[in-house]
Write a protein that holds these residues in place. Structure first.
Motif, PDB file in Angstrom:
ATOM      1  N   PRO A 193       9.772   6.610  -6.434  1.00 56.83           N
ATOM      2  CA  PRO A 193       9.802   6.218  -5.016  1.00 56.83           C
ATOM      3  C   PRO A 193       9.006   7.143  -4.099  1.00 56.83           C
ATOM      4  N   ILE A 194       8.794   8.390  -4.502  1.00 55.44           N
ATOM      5  CA  ILE A 194       7.991   9.319  -3.703  1.00 55.44           C
ATOM      6  C   ILE A 194       6.611   8.748  -3.427  1.00 55.44           C
ATOM      7  N   PHE A 195       6.054   8.023  -4.392  1.00 52.04           N
ATOM      8  CA  PHE A 195       4.689   7.510  -4.284  1.00 52.04           C
ATOM      9  C   PHE A 195       4.622   6.023  -3.950  1.00 52.04           C
ATOM     10  N   THR A 196       5.707   5.300  -4.085  1.00 53.14           N
ATOM     11  CA  THR A 196       5.654   3.845  -3.938  1.00 53.14           C
ATOM     12  C   THR A 196       6.466   3.311  -2.763  1.00 53.14           C
ATOM     13  N   ARG A 197       7.367   4.106  -2.208  1.00 56.78           N
ATOM     14  CA  ARG A 197       8.266   3.598  -1.163  1.00 56.78           C
ATOM     15  C   ARG A 197       7.508   3.241   0.115  1.00 56.78           C
ATOM     16  N   HIS A 198       6.587   4.113   0.546  1.00 56.11           N
ATOM     17  CA  HIS A 198       5.881   3.920   1.813  1.00 56.11           C
ATOM     18  C   HIS A 198       4.389   4.062   1.556  1.00 56.11           C
ATOM     19  N   LEU A 199       3.645   2.971   1.743  1.00 52.65           N
ATOM     20  CA  LEU A 199       2.198   2.992   1.520  1.00 52.65           C
ATOM     21  C   LEU A 199       1.465   2.807   2.846  1.00 52.65           C
ATOM     22  N   ASN A 200       0.501   3.690   3.081  1.00 55.10           N
ATOM     23  CA  ASN A 200      -0.253   3.702   4.327  1.00 55.10           C
ATOM     24  C   ASN A 200      -1.686   3.256   4.057  1.00 55.10           C
ATOM     25  N   PHE A 201      -2.033   2.045   4.512  1.00 55.93           N
ATOM     26  CA  PHE A 201      -3.373   1.501   4.312  1.00 55.93           C
ATOM     27  C   PHE A 201      -4.238   1.617   5.565  1.00 55.93           C
ATOM     28  N   LEU A 202      -3.968   2.597   6.412  1.00 54.12           N
ATOM     29  CA  LEU A 202      -4.730   2.759   7.645  1.00 54.12           C
ATOM     30  C   LEU A 202      -5.985   3.589   7.404  1.00 54.12           C
ATOM     31  N   LYS A 203      -7.114   3.086   7.835  1.00 46.95           N
ATOM     32  CA  LYS A 203      -8.386   3.769   7.590  1.00 46.95           C
ATOM     33  C   LYS A 203      -8.503   5.083   8.345  1.00 46.95           C
ATOM     34  N   TRP A 204      -7.807   5.194   9.472  1.00 49.58           N
ATOM     35  CA  TRP A 204      -7.919   6.408  10.276  1.00 49.58           C
ATOM     36  C   TRP A 204      -6.884   7.459   9.892  1.00 49.58           C
ATOM     37  N   SER A 205      -6.136   7.219   8.807  1.00 45.12           N
ATOM     38  CA  SER A 205      -5.190   8.225   8.328  1.00 45.12           C
ATOM     39  C   SER A 205      -5.953   9.293   7.550  1.00 45.12           C
ATOM     40  N   SER A 206      -5.215  10.249   7.003  1.00 44.55           N
ATOM     41  CA  SER A 206      -5.843  11.339   6.256  1.00 44.55           C
ATOM     42  C   SER A 206      -6.305  10.895   4.876  1.00 44.55           C
ATOM     43  N   ASN A 207      -6.008   9.688   4.492  1.00 49.08           N
ATOM     44  CA  ASN A 207      -6.364   9.182   3.174  1.00 49.08           C
ATOM     45  C   ASN A 207      -7.850   8.809   3.112  1.00 49.08           C
ATOM     46  N   LYS A 208      -8.630   9.596   2.400  1.00 48.55           N
ATOM     47  CA  LYS A 208     -10.071   9.361   2.295  1.00 48.55           C
ATOM     48  C   LYS A 208     -10.384   8.078   1.546  1.00 48.55           C
TER      49      LYS A 208
ATOM     50  N   GLU B  15       2.119  -4.641  -9.550  1.00 49.14           N
ATOM     51  CA  GLU B  15       2.839  -3.816 -10.526  1.00 49.14           C
ATOM     52  C   GLU B  15       3.989  -3.043  -9.881  1.00 49.14           C
ATOM     53  N   ILE B  16       3.826  -2.636  -8.619  1.00 44.00           N
ATOM     54  CA  ILE B  16       4.840  -1.793  -7.977  1.00 44.00           C
ATOM     55  C   ILE B  16       5.538  -2.505  -6.815  1.00 44.00           C
ATOM     56  N   SER B  17       5.361  -3.799  -6.702  1.00 46.53           N
ATOM     57  CA  SER B  17       5.821  -4.531  -5.513  1.00 46.53           C
ATOM     58  C   SER B  17       7.320  -4.398  -5.266  1.00 46.53           C
ATOM     59  N   THR B  18       8.121  -4.322  -6.309  1.00 44.79           N
ATOM     60  CA  THR B  18       9.573  -4.230  -6.130  1.00 44.79           C
ATOM     61  C   THR B  18      10.003  -2.868  -5.608  1.00 44.79           C
ATOM     62  N   LYS B  19       9.114  -1.882  -5.684  1.00 40.42           N
ATOM     63  CA  LYS B  19       9.449  -0.528  -5.255  1.00 40.42           C
ATOM     64  C   LYS B  19       9.011  -0.231  -3.818  1.00 40.42           C
ATOM     65  N   ILE B  20       8.164  -1.087  -3.259  1.00 35.79           N
ATOM     66  CA  ILE B  20       7.621  -0.862  -1.921  1.00 35.79           C
ATOM     67  C   ILE B  20       8.633  -1.274  -0.858  1.00 35.79           C
ATOM     68  N   LYS B  21       8.907  -0.359   0.076  1.00 36.45           N
ATOM     69  CA  LYS B  21       9.865  -0.642   1.140  1.00 36.45           C
ATOM     70  C   LYS B  21       9.228  -0.607   2.535  1.00 36.45           C
ATOM     71  N   TRP B  22       8.045  -0.013   2.640  1.00 36.53           N
ATOM     72  CA  TRP B  22       7.380   0.071   3.950  1.00 36.53           C
ATOM     73  C   TRP B  22       5.879  -0.010   3.734  1.00 36.53           C
ATOM     74  N   LEU B  23       5.193  -0.809   4.569  1.00 35.72           N
ATOM     75  CA  LEU B  23       3.736  -0.919   4.540  1.00 35.72           C
ATOM     76  C   LEU B  23       3.179  -0.697   5.933  1.00 35.72           C
ATOM     77  N   ASP B  24       2.161   0.165   6.039  1.00 39.65           N
ATOM     78  CA  ASP B  24       1.383   0.320   7.263  1.00 39.65           C
ATOM     79  C   ASP B  24       0.024  -0.310   7.007  1.00 39.65           C
ATOM     80  N   LEU B  25      -0.336  -1.314   7.810  1.00 40.29           N
ATOM     81  CA  LEU B  25      -1.523  -2.116   7.526  1.00 40.29           C
ATOM     82  C   LEU B  25      -2.459  -2.200   8.715  1.00 40.29           C
ATOM     83  N   GLU B  26      -3.751  -2.315   8.399  1.00 37.13           N
ATOM     84  CA  GLU B  26      -4.773  -2.599   9.404  1.00 37.13           C
ATOM     85  C   GLU B  26      -4.869  -4.113   9.584  1.00 37.13           C
ATOM     86  N   SER B  27      -5.293  -4.510  10.749  1.00 36.49           N
ATOM     87  CA  SER B  27      -5.463  -5.921  11.040  1.00 36.49           C
ATOM     88  C   SER B  27      -6.389  -6.600  10.019  1.00 36.49           C
TER      89      SER B  27
END
Length: 247
Positions: free
Chosen positions: A46-61, A82-94
């Motif tokens: 869950p450390i890696f799958t619970r909250h996924l941040n897909f925002l381009k302006w985040s620190s994620n290169k 593969e991990i869909s059942t583990k995801i609890k939060w998504l941050d998404l770009e338009s």
């Protein structure tokens, strides 16, 4: 003394977990998903799958290259299902919201952040039958909406606000923001009588044009509300009397 060579696969799970924690979640998933069963077990934590941040302006290169077909397709076709059942939060770009939300079923998703939203995306939120009748209606309890005011007019913002409580009927937390890659400030609404109602909302964070809108929001339409964060553009006395249903 003979030199010894220790490969990453020789490291215990505890050490690998410490190393992966210092990386971005999406980079961990993209780099190690499907390598072998042992790594899958570690990165599906869950450390890696619970909250996924897909925002381009985040620190994620990695997200700066998400428009690449290879990266985009791998996430949507392989990693997310593969991990869909583990995801609890998504941050998404338009721009990528539609593809990511349709990539898999997310039975445990309860939190959704939609950033840099535009008029076309706002319409999509409420016309997509699969999302509106499923994930949005039944699962999402926390919603963060960030609108780009430079690409939307006040009527778009008003429609968005008015429709939210029709689609997201189980909301307990609602936060409005104004999109910016450098700053995040609360959203500004300018309408006299918002048609808003919720029997579940407990937390509301919003910026409004005038004091009388604040009074409308407190007239009993949000009975369960216990946290109300509001910023007023002005505090002029209302030009009409507002009959509140509760104290």
């Amino acid at each position: 003394m003979k030199h010894s060579c220790v490969e990453w696969n020789d490291l215990p799970d505890e050490i690998l977990l410490i190393i992966f924690k210092n990386l971005d979640n999406l980079e961990v998933l993209y780099s190690f998903e499907g390598v072998n069963e042992r790594l899958n077990k570690i990165i599906h934590d869950p450390i890696f799958t619970r909250h996924l941040n897909f925002l381009k302006w985040s620190s994620n290169k990695l997200m700066n290259k998400f428009s690449s077909n290879v990266i985009h397709d791998r996430f949507c076709l392989q990693i997310l299902p593969e991990i869909s059942t583990k995801i609890k939060w998504l941050d998404l770009e338009s721009s990528s919201m539609k593809y990511i939300l349709h990539a898999a079923d997310y039975p445990n998703l309860f939190g959704l952040g939609v950033y840099n939203i535009e008029k076309q995306t706002a319409g999509y939120l409420f016309t997509d039958e699969r999302l509106s009748s499923g994930i949005f209606k039944n699962q999402i309890t926390t919603l963060v909406i960030a609108i780009d005011p430079c690409r939307n007019d006040l009527s778009t913002m008003e429609k968005l606000c008015n429709h939210i409580f029709t689609v997201f009927i189980n909301l307990t937390h609602l936060i409005f923001y104004e999109s910016s890659y450098k700053n995040t400030v609360r959203l500004l609404f300018e309408f006299s009588s918002p048609k808003l109602y919720s029997s579940t909302l407990r937390v509301l964070n919003i910026k409004v044009q005038s004091f009388h809108i604040c009074l409308y929001l407190l007239d009993g339409r949000f009975n369960p509300l216990h946290t109300f964060s509001i910023e007023l553009a002005n505090i002029n006395r209302p030009g009409e009397e507002i009959e509140n249903q509760i104290k």
